[in-house]
Scaffold this active site. Sequence first.
Site, mmCIF file in Angstrom:
data_model
loop_
_atom_site.group_PDB
_atom_site.id
_atom_site.type_symbol
_atom_site.label_atom_id
_atom_site.label_comp_id
_atom_site.label_asym_id
_atom_site.label_seq_id
_atom_site.Cartn_x
_atom_site.Cartn_y
_atom_site.Cartn_z
ATOM 1 N N LYS A 122 -5.212 -10.561 -5.752
ATOM 2 C CA LYS A 122 -6.417 -10.799 -4.968
ATOM 3 C C LYS A 122 -7.554 -9.898 -5.455
ATOM 4 C CE LYS A 122 -8.252 -10.358 -0.286
ATOM 5 N NZ LYS A 122 -8.019 -9.788 1.057
ATOM 6 N N LYS A 155 0.812 -1.214 0.000
ATOM 7 C CA LYS A 155 0.000 0.000 0.000
ATOM 8 C C LYS A 155 0.849 1.268 0.000
ATOM 9 C CE LYS A 155 -4.177 -1.921 2.084
ATOM 10 N NZ LYS A 155 -5.163 -1.828 3.193
ATOM 11 N N LYS A 182 -12.204 -4.764 -3.634
ATOM 12 C CA LYS A 182 -13.259 -3.795 -3.894
ATOM 13 C C LYS A 182 -12.708 -2.412 -4.222
ATOM 14 C CE LYS A 182 -14.045 -3.136 1.117
ATOM 15 N NZ LYS A 182 -13.248 -4.261 1.642
#
Length: 327
Positions: free
Chosen positions: A192, A111, A195
Amino acid sequence: MKTIFSGIQPSGTLTIGNYIGAIRQFVELQDDHNCFFCIVDEHAITVPQDPEELTKNIRSLAALYIASGIDPTKSTLFIQSEIKAHTQLSWMLQSMSYMGELERMTQFKDKSGQQESVSSALFTYPALMAADILLYQTHIVPVGDDQKQHLELTRDLAERFNNRFGETFVVPDIRISKVGARIMSLQEPTKKMSKSDKNERSFISMLDDPKKIERKIKSAVTDSDGVVKYDRENKQGIANLLEIHSSFSGETIESLEEKYAGKGYGDFKAGVAEVVIDKLKPIQERYYDLYESQKLDDILDEGREKAAEIANETLTKAKKVMGLGRP
């Protein structure tokens, strides 16, 4: 009876990956465990959030939990930020966390590499996650395999605290589903399903309508050999769709390979879409009934009271053995 804790961030509508890897396990576990299911909204703000959207997403996630089968008479459902003990214990655990072990967290590396400015909260996120779990004297944490590293750190922190100050926390065990623990992107099956993916065709939302689900599965990346066979290394797209089908239909991977032997990918994808749509339909209907209802607020109010009582008891004990405050 053993205690279960798990939580999901309200950072957008859940995907079928969240359902398969997490919520479906929650529903199975609540009959014979003491379950705490948390909307971890404080985790969501480790990256920038629109306040209005965050508020809506918190309520939406709560409705989806219940619509998906979480029974508030069996489980405690609550919002993380409504229990002050979470952030208080997080700070205490940060004082026992080492820079090196936080730097090794894969999610932080991933991230932070996507952002120009990285918040300190993103770095210390695992300590808050540990606090979430340890406050409820949790025995088992059901997670997707991408969270295993964070859970291992939680275990280390619990053991470190207990060794230094005496037995205070239960050291939790990790439970990872064997099938569907890591549902992958429909467009990039090496990643993965998320959303937060900018490509909406890469994931199926729990609230997607049937036509949208059909389009997304139809456009899912596969390969050119036309054989429906489970091979995670060489046929990642097909393997991912087989796991989705198996998870929603209850059929084994082997039986699905036999079912679609000699058939093309078009027939296979249509079958995947059908089982996903059939499973999501009653969930979506109940969700829309709950979302604006007073019943949802009543459930969250009751969950807050139950969770706060236990969390505050654990926090008081931890503060006492650590020497904080007055006797």
